[in-house]
Design an enzyme around this catalytic site. Structure first.
Site, short mmCIF file in Angstrom:
data_model
loop_
_atom_site.label_atom_id
_atom_site.label_comp_id
_atom_site.label_asym_id
_atom_site.label_seq_id
_atom_site.Cartn_x
_atom_site.Cartn_y
_atom_site.Cartn_z
N SER A 171 0.86 -1.19 0.00
CA SER A 171 0.00 0.00 0.00
C SER A 171 0.89 1.23 0.00
O SER A 171 2.07 1.16 0.36
CB SER A 171 -0.89 0.00 1.26
OG SER A 171 -1.55 1.23 1.44
N TYR A 175 -3.18 -0.25 10.52
CA TYR A 175 -3.14 -0.67 9.11
C TYR A 175 -1.79 -0.31 8.50
O TYR A 175 -1.15 -1.13 7.82
CB TYR A 175 -4.27 0.02 8.35
CG TYR A 175 -4.30 -0.29 6.86
CD1 TYR A 175 -4.91 -1.44 6.39
CD2 TYR A 175 -3.72 0.57 5.94
CE1 TYR A 175 -4.95 -1.73 5.03
CE2 TYR A 175 -3.74 0.30 4.58
CZ TYR A 175 -4.36 -0.86 4.13
OH TYR A 175 -4.39 -1.13 2.79
#
Length: 257
Positions: free
Chosen positions: A148, A161
């Site tokens: 990501s 996250y």
């Protein structure tokens, strides 16, 4: 076929994609199938998984399904053994299964911390190791971990996250280092902000969307189809000397302060 184009051809290869009943995983499955690969879709919801498989089959793809929990070592090992026995050797693994929870860190529940670590990080270790053990004797294989922009950048309310995706970047590099000697290439794709179920609340938030579009040099949200080229490249012979790399597909977000 032109030798350059042939290096991207995935005909005859089998690709397992975790978390692939929707979103990024399904888009990558469709893209790899279009390049000739046989696809093994994975998710925990067997009914949703089969519906997605039927949609791909209607487009001419070769697809089988494997419903198992990627956070359970026992379930993973049993499933990988079954796939290898009944479908064939796994040539390509895309570790895509993941989740998100948004909350300020001081209010983040311990149970949710462990849940996100298991889903986003433990699963990659478990599935990656189980598949690599079978790739190693064959001296070939492609593993792609879906990282990501949060592998590099933080945002308010998503520290756990970001922690998983930062760790996943380094796990990807570690896998490449340990397994590169066996002819296995391990790389990551770092998506920016994409229109998926995971980001649905953000897509619908006009203020956030305006900020994101202004922050992104390409001036738009990503569409899941934007990831297909990177997925096919890292799955194919065209990337045989690319190892331990994170390819950011983010419209330029990580290029700009």
């Amino acid at each position: 076929m032109n030798p350059v184009l042939k290096s991207f051809d995935l005909t005859g290869r089998t690709a397992l994609i975790t978390g692939s009943s929707a979103g990024i995983g399904l888009a990558l499955a469709r893209g790899l199938a279009g390049a000739g690969a046989r696809i093994v879709l994975n998710a925990r919801n067997a009914a949703k998984l089969e519906a997605s498989a039927e949609a791909l089959r209607a487009e001419g793809a070769q697809v089988v399904t494997s419903a198992f929990d990627v956070t359970s070592g026992e379930a993973v090992n049993a499933a990988i053994e079954k796939i290898e026995t009944e479908t064939g050797p796994i040539d390509i693994l895309i570790n895509n299964a993941g989740m998100q929870r948004r909350n300020p860190l001081d209010q983040f529940e311990e149970a949710h911390w462990h849940e996100i670590i298991k889903t986003n990080l433990d699963s990659v270790f478990l599935v990656g190791q189980a598949v690599a053990k079978r790739m190693i004797p064959r001296k070939r294989g492609k593993i792609i971990n879906i990282c990501s922009v949060q592998s590099e950048l933080g945002r308010p309310g998503i520290a756990p996250y970001a922690a998983t995706k930062g760790a996943l970047k380094m796990l990807t590099k570690g896998m490449a280092i340990d397994w590169g000697q066996y002819g296995i290439q391990v790389n990551g794709i770092g998506p920016g902000y994409f229109k998926t179920e995971l980001n649905d609340a953000l897509v619908k938030n006009a203020e956030f969307s305006a900020w994101l579009i202004g922050r992104t040099p390409s001036r738009r949200w990503g569409d899941v189809e934007d990831l297909v080229g990177a997925g096919v490249f890292l799955s194919s012979d065209a990337s045989n000397f690319v190892n331990g790399h994170i390819l950011y597909v983010d419209g330029g977000v990580t290029a700009q302060l």
